[in-house]
Design an enzyme around this catalytic site. Structure first.
Site, PDB file in Angstrom:
ATOM      1  N   GLY A 348       1.144  -1.404  -0.215  1.00  0.00           N
ATOM      2  CA  GLY A 348       0.363  -0.095  -0.203  1.00  0.00           C
ATOM      3  C   GLY A 348       0.825   1.161   0.457  1.00  0.00           C
ATOM      4  O   GLY A 348       0.595  -0.208   0.964  1.00  0.00           O
ATOM      5  N   THR A 349       1.685   2.195   0.785  1.00  0.00           N
ATOM      6  CA  THR A 349       2.834   2.368   1.427  1.00  0.00           C
ATOM      7  C   THR A 349       3.514   3.715   2.112  1.00  0.00           C
ATOM      8  O   THR A 349       2.378   4.875   1.034  1.00  0.00           O
ATOM      9  CB  THR A 349       4.241   2.573  -0.044  1.00  0.00           C
ATOM     10  OG1 THR A 349       4.011   0.952  -0.643  1.00  0.00           O
ATOM     11  CG2 THR A 349       5.644   2.159   0.288  1.00  0.00           C
ATOM     12  N   VAL A 350       4.260   3.968   2.876  1.00  0.00           N
ATOM     13  CA  VAL A 350       4.668   5.714   3.650  1.00  0.00           C
ATOM     14  C   VAL A 350       5.972   4.943   3.345  1.00  0.00           C
ATOM     15  O   VAL A 350       6.818   4.278   3.194  1.00  0.00           O
ATOM     16  CB  VAL A 350       4.356   5.402   5.058  1.00  0.00           C
ATOM     17  CG1 VAL A 350       2.392   5.109   5.570  1.00  0.00           C
ATOM     18  CG2 VAL A 350       4.743   4.381   5.971  1.00  0.00           C
ATOM     19  N   MET A 431       5.660   7.043  -3.501  1.00  0.00           N
ATOM     20  CA  MET A 431       5.393   5.694  -2.319  1.00  0.00           C
ATOM     21  C   MET A 431       3.984   5.401  -3.749  1.00  0.00           C
ATOM     22  O   MET A 431       3.241   6.200  -4.427  1.00  0.00           O
ATOM     23  CB  MET A 431       5.392   5.726  -1.332  1.00  0.00           C
ATOM     24  CG  MET A 431       3.840   6.819  -1.065  1.00  0.00           C
ATOM     25  SD  MET A 431       3.576   6.806   0.913  1.00  0.00           S
ATOM     26  CE  MET A 431       2.501   8.828   0.976  1.00  0.00           C
TER      27      MET A 431
END
Length: 532
Positions: A348-350, A431
């Protein structure tokens, strides 16, 4: 004197921020966690760890304690790469997934060993100046006392709930009142606070070998999963040698496979053969060549990349000048092409970034992959688990085929650029799934080649190659340019930048030759860049 252009701007109310220390993250409270560490005498690694731990609380829609992570660190003298992605349970094999066309996306059968905790520990042991218990405190406070959920995160939270509410432990953790939190509501996760405290006090031992490991495995066994204590205790984060390509008088650096950073380097190498710098960054010729180079790079990525230990040939073969020249020659400067993967000779991402006054810079990314990942949350712990197992192939001939103890292909990548003197120029990342390698290319082009300041480069309209000749672009691209691209054969669709996740979320810090940093943060998200 600065060589960045501060006059160019795009559709955003944000401006670049400048200071001797900098933190840029996708969530304001996480950025403040990092700044607090710098103000307490910590360095850029301390700030990165604190921000990363806080993000598991503040942005659970993109990452969690059960994430994977990668990092690039400039220690003041040289670059270091860290691969803290997890491996498949030892019992996984093709037979386990017989009858399936693709690997599972949700549930325990999508979960590989979580690596983010090992990233925090490895970074702390090698570079941090503050105790891990200090670095964890902002995250613990946010989890215990609560934080207000933003409108963007509330929308993603609801979407995750709609998809994953039946997964083990999900509703108990993320919808404790029978529904996910709404925008402006406080959310507390005391179980996660206690877990973060144990991780910090034991420097990760509780997570991989102790009390938390026992809880993870007990939950796995309850649901028939293969993950074992041995799988957790055998996990290690690896310091790795970076891959790079020269570009715009400097160089771009990426982690080697199992990540997709090599696709950015392939595309950069192809574009160098086309002298891409002669075209303005938002012009039709520039965009056409970028689309074509990225298509070629992504085809090679899909065909050849998996766990670096299991590749058929060294990844560097995809970056040789001879091979990239062959790939560049396939591009027609006037028409969109349909390509296939190449055949390199076998010779998904950070996301967050930090920098400090001593010269240390960190590029860091962690992710649960698809939103909340697998949807699985270990009861009573707040540990949400990634679904990186979905990244494996079920093709027995593919280098990324599923196997026990193997790392799957992963989308998450941190980026870094050096200048002509081999000194740090930019720590950056974008991201967002398959957008990441494409976003890295776009930021490198705008900052390194066209000298745009990082906030302008982040705000600029983005594009994303989808498949074949399909390309999705943001609505900020000039309509006459789009008409030209369509005439060249590109199948262009236009989307509002704020309508979804199609164009990712960027953070960047650029080092100014005068000794300070210029930071920018994603205007499409809740991100914030702070300096002190």
């Amino acid at each position: 004197m600065s060589n960045l252009d501060y006059h160019v701007s795009y559709a955003s109310h944000r401006v670049p921020v400048m200071g001797r220390n900098a933190v840029a993250t996708s969530q304001p409270l996480a950025a403040q966690a990092g700044i607090r560490m710098l103000q307490q005498g910590g360095n850029a690694v301390d700030a990165a760890i604190a921000s990363a731990m806080a993000l598991t609380v503040l942005e659970p829609t993109g990452n969690g304690i059960g994430s994977d992570a990668f990092a690039i660190v400039w220690d003041g003298k040289q670059l270091h790469g860290l691969n803290a992605s997890g491996r498949a349970p030892a019992e996984w094999n093709l037979a386990r997934f017989a009858g399936l066309k693709t690997m599972p996306q949700t549930g325990w059968e999508a979960v590989t060993v979580p690596g983010a905790v090992s990233a925090w520990v490895a970074l702390a042991e090698r570079f941090a100046s503050l105790p891990l218990t200090t670095l964890a405190q902002p995250a613990i406070d946010y989890a215990r006392n609560g934080f207000p959920v933003s409108p963007l995160i509330a929308r993603l939270w609801q979407a995750g709930y709609n998809k994953l509410q039946q997964q083990p432990g999900f509703t108990e953790c993320f919808a404790p009142g029978g529904r996910p939190p709404r925008a402006g509501e406080l959310y507390r996760n005391p179980a996660q606070a206690a877990t973060l405290q144990k991780i910090a006090e034991t420097r990760g031992e509780a997570f991989y070998r102790g009390e938390l490991a026992q809880k993870i495995v007990a939950s796995a066994q309850q649901h028939g999963a293969a993950l074992s204590i041995a799988d957790l205790s055998n996990h290690r984060a690896d310091w790795v040698r970076l891959l790079s390509r020269p570009f715009a008088g400097g160089s771009v650096h990426e982690l080697p496979p199992n990540g997709q950073g090599i696709a950015t380097l392939i595309a950069i190498g192809i574009l160098e053969h086309w002298d891409i710098g002669r075209y303005p960054p938002d012009s039709a010729p520039c965009l056409h060549l970028c689309f074509e180079a990225m298509k070629l790079a992504l085809l090679d990525l899909e065909r050849y990349v998996g766990d670096d230990d299991r590749l058929a040939f060294p990844a560097e073969h995809l970056l040789s000048d001879e091979y990239l020249q062959q790939r560049a020659a396939l591009i027609d400067p006037d028409r969109a092409g349909d390509f296939t993967f190449g055949s390199p000779q076998q010779s998904g991402t950070v996301y967050l970034t930090t920098a400090d006054a001593s010269g240390m810079m960190v590029s860091f990314i962690q992710s649960n992959y698809m939103g909340f990942g697998s949807g699985v949350v270990v009861p009573g712990t707040g540990i949400s688990l990634q679904n990186r197992g979905n990244g494996f192939s079920l093709d027995p001939q593919h280098p990324n085929v599923v196997a026990g103890g193997k790392r799957p292909f992963t989308t998450i990548i941190p980026g870094f650029a050096l200048d002509a003197a081999g000194q740090p120029l930019m720590s950056f990342g974008v991201m967002g799934g398959t957008m990441q390698a494409q976003g890295h290319l776009q930021l490198a082009l705008r900052v390194m080649l066209h000298k745009q300041n990082p906030q302008a480069a982040i705000d600029a309209p983005r594009w994303r190659v989808v498949q074949g000749r399909e390309v999705m672009v943001e609505s900020g691209i000039d309509r006459n340019v789009l008409a030209t691209l369509r005439e060249m054969g590109h199948l262009i669709s236009v989307e509002d930048p704020l309508s979804g996740h199609n164009f990712g979320g960027a953070q960047a810090i650029v080092r100014d030759p005068q000794g300070f940093y210029v930071a920018g943060s994603e205007s499409r998200k809740d991100g914030q860049a702070l300096v002190c």
